[in-house]
Design a protein around this motif. Structure first.
Motif, PDB file in Angstrom:
ATOM      1  N   UNK A   1       0.838  -1.209   0.000  1.00  7.49           N
ATOM      2  CA  UNK A   1       0.000   0.000   0.000  1.00  7.49           C
ATOM      3  C   UNK A   1       0.870   1.255   0.000  1.00  7.49           C
ATOM      4  N   UNK A   2       1.948   1.258   0.776  1.00  5.72           N
ATOM      5  CA  UNK A   2       2.826   2.421   0.827  1.00  5.72           C
ATOM      6  C   UNK A   2       3.460   2.684  -0.532  1.00  5.72           C
ATOM      7  N   UNK A   3       3.854   1.599  -1.223  1.00  3.77           N
ATOM      8  CA  UNK A   3       4.444   1.768  -2.554  1.00  3.77           C
ATOM      9  C   UNK A   3       3.417   2.336  -3.536  1.00  3.77           C
ATOM     10  N   UNK A   4       2.200   1.813  -3.450  1.00  2.00           N
ATOM     11  CA  UNK A   4       1.131   2.306  -4.328  1.00  2.00           C
ATOM     12  C   UNK A   4       0.843   3.769  -4.025  1.00  2.00           C
ATOM     13  N   UNK A   5       0.815   4.123  -2.756  1.00  2.72           N
ATOM     14  CA  UNK A   5       0.532   5.504  -2.376  1.00  2.72           C
ATOM     15  C   UNK A   5       1.627   6.434  -2.880  1.00  2.72           C
ATOM     16  N   UNK A   6       2.873   5.983  -2.801  1.00  2.00           N
ATOM     17  CA  UNK A   6       3.977   6.798  -3.321  1.00  2.00           C
ATOM     18  C   UNK A   6       3.825   7.039  -4.819  1.00  2.00           C
ATOM     19  N   UNK A   7       3.364   6.025  -5.548  1.00  2.00           N
ATOM     20  CA  UNK A   7       3.142   6.178  -6.985  1.00  2.00           C
ATOM     21  C   UNK A   7       2.031   7.190  -7.248  1.00  2.00           C
ATOM     22  N   UNK A   8       0.962   7.109  -6.452  1.00  2.00           N
ATOM     23  CA  UNK A   8      -0.151   8.053  -6.611  1.00  2.00           C
ATOM     24  C   UNK A   8       0.317   9.478  -6.331  1.00  2.00           C
ATOM     25  N   UNK A   9       1.102   9.640  -5.270  1.00  2.00           N
ATOM     26  CA  UNK A   9       1.624  10.968  -4.926  1.00  2.00           C
ATOM     27  C   UNK A   9       2.470  11.519  -6.073  1.00  2.00           C
ATOM     28  N   UNK A  10       3.292  10.661  -6.677  1.00  2.00           N
ATOM     29  CA  UNK A  10       4.146  11.097  -7.784  1.00  2.00           C
ATOM     30  C   UNK A  10       3.323  11.543  -8.993  1.00  2.00           C
ATOM     31  N   UNK A  11       2.170  10.919  -9.194  1.00  2.00           N
ATOM     32  CA  UNK A  11       1.321  11.281 -10.332  1.00  2.00           C
ATOM     33  C   UNK A  11       0.589  12.599 -10.117  1.00  2.00           C
TER      34      UNK A  11
END
Length: 245
Positions: A14-24
């Motif tokens: 989840x943390x990795x996915x959230x980091x990707x969302x933040x980057x987008x």
């Protein structure tokens, strides 16, 4: 793999996915909101979010977020009665433009959205405020001369008197070239003449500064003091009008 390990891996995923969302995210506000995301197992919530995502993905063009920035502190200061400077007003202006563009975007796609209606209806454009700022502030952040009739009048008078004053000083220099070390200058917001020290008595007036060598005095001629005082009064009135705007 025991339950603790699975939960740990899920949390890391989840943390990795959230980091990707933040980057987008393209705006600081979006990144901040993405950082607050938390996983949910509520079926209804997940379904709603998937419907919203699906509608977004079906758009052929992107939501126009240019100009959207974080102006919350500026708005808090304004609400408390603070005077916003031109740069702050420009930021508000850009946000107004961004909101207007987003509103137009959703109106153009109104037949394509259902789950995103809440978002489209929550966008409130501020056309009157946007136009008011545009009338007052130019693209560089300077207050426009024609922001108000009073400001236009003051600036016209300042230019007229300033030009006349400089012309008078330049005439004095031209008629006595040997007394001076250069053109008209400004010291402490006053126009002065760079007088050679040996000709000090030939130019009665107020000495505002002395050159590093001590060979040049920067003098405001006595006969021009009242005109410079009036010019300063006009500048003060201009500053008051700018603050009022």
């Amino acid at each position: 793999m025991d339950k603790v390990d699975k939960e740990t891996l899920q949390a890391l995923d989840f943390l990795r996915i959230k980091e990707m969302v933040v980057d987008f995210c393209t705006t600081a506000l979006g990144k901040e909101k993405a950082q607050r995301l938390a996983p949910t197992l509520e079926k209804k919530s997940v379904q709603e979010q998937l419907l919203q995502l699906g509608e977004f993905l079906r758009f052929e063009d992107e939501l126009p977020l240019t100009g959207i920035e974080d102006i919350r502190e500026t708005l808090i200061r304004a609400e408390a009665g603070a005077v916003l400077n031109p740069d702050e007003l420009l930021r508000v202006y850009r946000v107004c433009g961004g909101l207007r563009n987003c509103s137009v975007f959703f109106r153009r796609h109104r037949n394509q959205i259902v789950a995103l209606n809440y978002l489209a209806e929550g966008i409130e454009a501020c056309p009157e405020l946007e136009r008011a700022i545009e009338r007052a502030v130019d693209e560089s952040g300077a207050i426009r001369d024609n922001a108000t009739p009073r400001l236009a009048e003051l600036r016209d008078e300042i230019r007229r008197r300033r030009n006349k004053l400089v012309e008078q000083m330049e005439e004095l220099i031209q008629s006595n070239l040997g007394w001076f070390e250069g053109p008209v200058m400004v010291r402490r917001e006053r126009f002065v003449l760079p007088v050679k020290v040996e000709y000090r008595n030939q130019v009665p007036g107020v000495v505002h500064a002395t050159s590093a060598s001590g060979q040049t005095l920067f003098i405001e001629p006595m006969e021009m003091i009242s005109e410079q005082n009036l010019l300063q009064e006009l500048r003060d009135a201009e500053a008051e009008e700018v603050n009022r705007i």
